[in-house]
Enzyme design. Structure first.
Site, PDB file in Angstrom:
ATOM      1  CG  HIS A 142      16.613  20.438  31.301  1.00 42.35           C
ATOM      2  ND1 HIS A 142      15.330  20.549  30.786  1.00 42.35           N
ATOM      3  CD2 HIS A 142      16.470  20.484  32.650  1.00 42.35           C
ATOM      4  CE1 HIS A 142      14.463  20.667  31.775  1.00 42.35           C
ATOM      5  NE2 HIS A 142      15.118  20.632  32.922  1.00 42.35           N
ATOM      6  CE  LYS A 192      14.814  16.150  32.793  1.00 43.23           C
ATOM      7  NZ  LYS A 192      14.487  17.562  32.456  1.00 43.23           N
ATOM      8  CG  ASP A 246      20.056  -4.300  23.956  1.00 40.78           C
ATOM      9  OD1 ASP A 246      21.187  -4.097  24.436  1.00 40.78           O
ATOM     10  OD2 ASP A 246      19.267  -5.160  24.397  1.00 40.78           O
ATOM     11  CG  HIS A 250       8.924  18.459  36.310  1.00 45.01           C
ATOM     12  ND1 HIS A 250       9.685  17.537  35.612  1.00 45.01           N
ATOM     13  CD2 HIS A 250       9.778  19.428  36.690  1.00 45.01           C
ATOM     14  CE1 HIS A 250      10.936  17.941  35.584  1.00 45.01           C
ATOM     15  NE2 HIS A 250      11.032  19.073  36.223  1.00 45.01           N
ATOM     16  CE  LYS A 275      10.292  19.312  31.835  1.00 45.95           C
ATOM     17  NZ  LYS A 275       9.825  20.307  32.744  1.00 45.95           N
ATOM     18  CG  ASP A 293      -5.421  20.555  14.124  1.00 42.60           C
ATOM     19  OD1 ASP A 293      -6.160  21.271  14.831  1.00 42.60           O
ATOM     20  OD2 ASP A 293      -4.885  20.954  13.071  1.00 42.60           O
TER      21      ASP A 293
END
Length: 413
Positions: A118, A120, A125, A298, A300, A305
């Site tokens: 899952h 991404k 380089d 979608h 996450k 603080d």
């Protein structure tokens, strides 16, 4: 001690740029790949053959034809419908395409729903990285319409990129054996250390089914437990376990501004149903819950603080916390924290509705029993499913020039 355990430590001197939605993310990634000189490694859960996938296809093919080493890892469940032409053009150019756990549908149903890759991530380089929750599909662009997703990623420079680079290179490690001469590419130079690029301290953290089963969740709990001022969590699929819920309730009760931004128009109805089972439990402790209603959420991301923040692929639900392969960056930087806070506050003010507690009395006995049963069924089903006989997820090469052969299995992905 695993190699990842050894390198999972805070790195000073990093620079982070928050990228909101495909409008910011895709041009940044495509430009970075177009300017690459040695190597591109890209991991994604979803790659669709739409205008975004075709644009990625083009820049990867062009990079490979320039002589770069280009590695692409996709998930077999999330990216099941890539055409032979799409794959063939990539591999003909020299792109090394691998598919995590490819399986043929059973009676038209994809059976490889659990233990998905899952993550991404992009590393260019060994100097520039992208980490977040945005897939390569047109539904991350506003012109997709009402179903366009709201999501986030970050562009990263600095010493933590070396940690990300080592991880992704290990994840796509080539099977032993010689390669055909027309697929030989200029190897990337070693990147053992990167110069300081900013002021942020950063930690690259992953979740797997071996040595790092709860690393991401544990860092969330530590941040919530330590918070003195605020904890804002914006997460698409919110159904965590007791320990994280307990820390949220405790933080709210000691006066911390605890906010949850969740889906109001979810892509799967069970997501909203599951989250709503927790509403009363959290609201009565003082947690504020907002539902993003403009379009599917979608993201996450989270902050605590004035310094701590995280962006990545991990939801706070049973799949991400117990089964999937995930990756987040955790950031300690006041400027980034403030930028993320401003974006989330804008969502709350312009696109969310606040959830109110239902009634002033105590829940009925039936509500208590129903919530208890459903909560445990939803929370524990991935663990129960893992007890069933199962195969080991495989990483399969998709090189069009090579004859068919058994899948190459890479443990510990």
């Amino acid at each position: 001690m695993s190699r990842h355990t050894e390198r999972a430590h805070w790195q000073p001197g990093n620079d982070f740029t928050l990228l909101e939605n495909g409008e910011a993310f895709f041009p940044a990634v495509f430009e970075a790949i177009a300017q690459a000189t040695h190597e591109v490694i890209l991991e994604t859960f979803i790659l669709f053959e739409d205008k975004v996938g075709l644009a990625l296809h083009q820049v990867l093919v062009e990079a490979a034809r320039r002589g770069l080493q280009v590695d692409l890892l996709v998930d077999g469940f999330g990216s099941p419908d890539l055409s032979e032409r799409f794959i063939g053009e990539l591999t003909a150019a020299g792109v090394r395409l691998r598919v995590f756990d490819p399986q043929k549908p059973l009676f038209g149903i994809r059976a490889n729903v659990l233990r998905r890759m899952h993550r991404k991530i992009v590393v260019v380089d060994g100097e520039l990285a992208f980490v977040g929750g945005i897939n390569y599909s047109a539904d991350h662009l506003l012109d997709f319409g009402p179903e366009a997703k709201q999501d986030y990623s970050v562009r990263v420079r600095g010493p933590v990129v070396a940690d990300i680079h080592r991880f992704v290179r290990a994840a796509i490690k080539e099977p032993h054996g010689p390669r055909r001469w027309w697929f030989q590419r200029r190897p990337a130079p070693p990147r053992s250390a990167q110069p300081h690029a900013g002021t942020a301290h950063a930690l690259f953290v992953t979740r797997d089914n071996h040595d790092h089963r709860d690393d991401i969740e544990r860092l969330y709990r530590v941040a919530i437990r330590s918070a003195k001022k605020r904890v804002w969590i914006a997460n698409a699929y919110f159904f965590p376990g007791y320990r994280l819920l307990r820390e949220l309730r405790r933080a709210a009760r000691r006066g911390v501004d605890v906010r949850l931004i969740l889906q109001g128009t979810p892509d799967m109805p069970i997501v909203k149903f599951g989250a709503e089972l927790l509403h009363d439990h959290l609201l009565r402790a003082g947690v504020k819950i907002y539902e993003y209603c403009q379009r599917p959420f979608h993201g996450k991301v989270a902050l605590a603080d004035d310094e701590w923040a995280t962006v990545g692929s991990s939801n706070l639900d049973p799949l991400s916390l117990a089964l999937n392969l995930e990756a987040n960056v955790v950031i300690r930087d006041r400027a980034f924290n403030q930028q993320l806070a401003e974006r989330l506050d804008k969502l709350v003010c312009e696109s969310c509705r606040e959830v109110a507690a239902e009634g002033d009395g105590k829940p009925t006995a039936w509500q208590v029993v129903r919530s208890f049963v459903v909560f445990h069924v939803l929370r524990r089903f991935p663990y129960w499913a893992s007890w069933l006989p199962r195969h080991t997820p495989a990483l399969v090469n998709a090189h069009g020039d090579e004859p068919a052969k058994p899948p190459q299995v890479h443990h510990g992905l």
